[in-house]
Design a protein around this motif. Sequence first.
Motif, short mmCIF file in Angstrom:
data_model
loop_
_atom_site.label_atom_id
_atom_site.label_comp_id
_atom_site.label_asym_id
_atom_site.label_seq_id
_atom_site.Cartn_x
_atom_site.Cartn_y
_atom_site.Cartn_z
N SER A 168 0.62 2.64 -12.18
CA SER A 168 -0.55 3.48 -11.96
C SER A 168 -0.82 3.70 -10.48
O SER A 168 -1.63 4.54 -10.11
CB SER A 168 -1.78 2.82 -12.59
OG SER A 168 -2.02 1.59 -11.94
N GLY A 169 -0.13 2.93 -9.62
CA GLY A 169 -0.40 3.09 -8.20
C GLY A 169 -1.43 2.10 -7.70
O GLY A 169 -1.94 2.22 -6.59
N ASN A 170 -1.76 1.11 -8.51
CA ASN A 170 -2.65 0.05 -8.08
C ASN A 170 -1.85 -1.12 -7.55
O ASN A 170 -0.71 -1.34 -7.94
CB ASN A 170 -3.50 -0.45 -9.26
CG ASN A 170 -4.61 0.53 -9.58
OD1 ASN A 170 -5.14 1.16 -8.70
ND2 ASN A 170 -4.93 0.64 -10.85
N PHE A 171 -2.47 -1.86 -6.65
CA PHE A 171 -1.83 -3.11 -6.25
C PHE A 171 -2.90 -4.18 -6.11
O PHE A 171 -4.04 -3.89 -5.74
CB PHE A 171 -1.02 -2.96 -4.97
CG PHE A 171 -1.83 -2.67 -3.73
CD1 PHE A 171 -2.28 -1.38 -3.48
CD2 PHE A 171 -2.11 -3.67 -2.83
CE1 PHE A 171 -3.01 -1.10 -2.34
CE2 PHE A 171 -2.84 -3.40 -1.68
CZ PHE A 171 -3.29 -2.11 -1.45
N ARG B 105 0.84 -1.21 0.00
CA ARG B 105 0.00 0.00 0.00
C ARG B 105 0.86 1.25 0.00
O ARG B 105 0.60 2.22 -0.72
CB ARG B 105 -0.92 -0.01 1.22
CG ARG B 105 -1.89 1.15 1.24
CD ARG B 105 -2.94 1.00 2.31
NE ARG B 105 -3.77 -0.15 2.06
CZ ARG B 105 -3.98 -1.12 2.94
NH1 ARG B 105 -3.43 -1.06 4.12
NH2 ARG B 105 -4.74 -2.14 2.63
N LYS B 106 1.93 1.22 0.82
CA LYS B 106 2.83 2.38 0.87
C LYS B 106 3.47 2.63 -0.49
O LYS B 106 3.59 3.77 -0.94
CB LYS B 106 3.95 2.11 1.88
CG LYS B 106 3.68 2.64 3.27
CD LYS B 106 4.91 2.57 4.12
CE LYS B 106 5.13 3.92 4.80
NZ LYS B 106 6.20 3.90 5.78
N LEU B 107 3.88 1.53 -1.13
CA LEU B 107 4.51 1.65 -2.45
C LEU B 107 3.52 2.18 -3.46
O LEU B 107 3.84 3.03 -4.30
CB LEU B 107 5.04 0.28 -2.88
CG LEU B 107 5.65 0.20 -4.27
CD1 LEU B 107 6.88 1.07 -4.36
CD2 LEU B 107 6.00 -1.23 -4.62
N ALA B 108 2.29 1.69 -3.39
CA ALA B 108 1.26 2.12 -4.33
C ALA B 108 0.98 3.61 -4.15
O ALA B 108 0.85 4.35 -5.13
CB ALA B 108 -0.01 1.31 -4.13
N LEU C 25 6.53 -7.59 -8.62
CA LEU C 25 5.82 -8.69 -7.97
C LEU C 25 6.43 -8.84 -6.58
O LEU C 25 7.59 -9.23 -6.45
CB LEU C 25 6.00 -9.99 -8.77
CG LEU C 25 5.14 -10.16 -10.01
CD1 LEU C 25 5.43 -11.50 -10.67
CD2 LEU C 25 3.66 -10.09 -9.68
N LEU C 26 5.66 -8.49 -5.57
CA LEU C 26 6.15 -8.60 -4.20
C LEU C 26 5.79 -9.97 -3.66
O LEU C 26 4.64 -10.40 -3.79
CB LEU C 26 5.52 -7.52 -3.32
CG LEU C 26 5.56 -6.09 -3.83
CD1 LEU C 26 4.88 -5.16 -2.85
CD2 LEU C 26 6.98 -5.64 -4.05
N ALA C 27 6.76 -10.62 -3.05
CA ALA C 27 6.51 -11.95 -2.49
C ALA C 27 6.95 -11.95 -1.04
O ALA C 27 8.07 -11.56 -0.73
CB ALA C 27 7.31 -13.00 -3.25
N GLY C 28 6.04 -12.33 -0.14
CA GLY C 28 6.42 -12.32 1.26
C GLY C 28 5.60 -13.28 2.08
O GLY C 28 4.51 -13.70 1.67
N GLU D 260 1.02 -7.74 -6.95
CA GLU D 260 1.57 -7.00 -8.08
C GLU D 260 1.36 -5.51 -7.86
O GLU D 260 0.25 -5.08 -7.53
CB GLU D 260 0.88 -7.44 -9.39
CG GLU D 260 1.47 -6.70 -10.59
CD GLU D 260 0.61 -6.78 -11.84
OE1 GLU D 260 -0.37 -7.55 -11.84
OE2 GLU D 260 0.92 -6.06 -12.81
N CYS D 261 2.41 -4.72 -8.06
CA CYS D 261 2.28 -3.26 -8.00
C CYS D 261 2.64 -2.71 -9.36
O CYS D 261 3.65 -3.11 -9.94
CB CYS D 261 3.25 -2.69 -6.97
SG CYS D 261 2.84 -3.16 -5.31
#
Lengths: 241, 253
Positions: free
Chosen positions: B150-153, B110-113, B133-136, B146-147
């Motif tokens: 456009s600022g969507n995740f 969310r912060k990244l978006a 693609l963030l994996a955690g 996926e981020c």
Amino acid sequence: TEDNMEALRQRNYGPAQYSAPNKHLIEHQFSPYVNNGGTTLAIAGNDFVVVAGDTRVSFGYAIHTRENNKLCELTDKCIIATAGMQADQVTLHKLLRTRMVQYKQEHGKEMSTTAIAQMLSNTLYYRRFFPYYTFNVLAGLDSNGKGCVFSYDAIGSFERYNYASSGTGQKLVQPLLDNQIALKNQQVERLEDLTEEEVVTLVKDTFTSAGERDIYTGDHVEIAIINKEGVRYELFDLRQD
Amino acid sequence: MSRSNYDSDITVWSPEGKLHQVDYALQAVKQGSACVGLKSNTHVVLLGLQRYPSELASPLKKLFRADDHFGLGISGLIADGRVLTKWIRNECLNHRFVYESGVQCTRLARKLADKSQVNTQRYGRRPYGVGLLLAGYDRTGAHLIECDPSGNFYEYKAQAIGRRCQSAKTYLERNFEQFEDAPLDELIKHGVRALQETLARKQDSKKQEPVELTVRNTSIAIVGEGLNFTILNDEQLQQYISAADSDAMDVDA
């Protein structure tokens, strides 16, 4: 009223009147520092290094805990031991741990002991005008695998030594190390270098001695031995009084 | 995508209700080399197809460790990806310093978006040209997010981004029901097969695109329960690439 006005006029004319010092209102100043006591030491060998710190945290004549950790493993080749104020010790260690990760991410490798030594100095000096109340001893293996020990003051002045100690027991420990490790001002000669086992025994004896006379040193000693295989820990009991 | 009168400024809407600069940034992501991610209940696997600028060059890194429990793969403008990775690593470290625990994946996403969105609404800035693609794995489980510029995740069970990602997505769509309970080995093999779908059909000497997965052009990272984010070494890579090939007959591809 007329009487009050007269009294006021009397007060404001003439020389200032001296008032007696106040015995009831005392100004308290907040002190950000406290000494939680404790002793640390480190001894460098040819291909190993031994670091130790007692585990007692004191507050005046009281004991906060007997199970505190003064040692912080920064890399598998380097440990920092900190005496002084426990709050600053914990924060400093936290900060250094973070810097280790940052270095690894930026350079793709672990920080060398000599690099950590310089960085610790810079970190301490950064707080030159509100220092960490910490007396640090950094110990590890340098890039040649040789043992090294660095001793610091509160604002980052440091030097490489073969052995060092700090904390409330420093005045008791340092002379003993001068005598037994460096054989200072003695006609005695050492035929072979000290082995790991000999150094660990010496460390235990040293702490036992320090615990006899320094009220802030006692409970346990956490001893860490770093060699090319990695880090090994030992916990040694001391007097609890 | 044809040129339009409303596409030069990020702060200008088109009459169709689109921000063309953002769309063009999304296009930049599609031009990047493929990155595939998939997750089970306990693990997340990220795979990247590494492109070489030329035969003499070293590959452009696709997968990055951000923290013990968290990592990412990038596709698109690698320079933007590097900068965002640095920012993410810093955020992870800050969180760990203040809270003594790893940041939750969705919160970081969310912060990244939010950060990415700023660049779509401020004059003089441009959107980041990279998809991530963030994996955690955290206390809320395994996450694949996926981020985009456009600022969507979006959270996914499996996703692919970059060139020819549609082929990988087709494979993932057919097999994703098996991922949930799959053991780690199987999950990685599925990922390798999905990544294989994104390979070029035949050698194009101009574009330097690989036609088969090798240790040189593939990278795989895994994270999950009791497993810190690890990028596999060459030996493990070869093992999974060969294994995925030999098992290919058994899978509904």
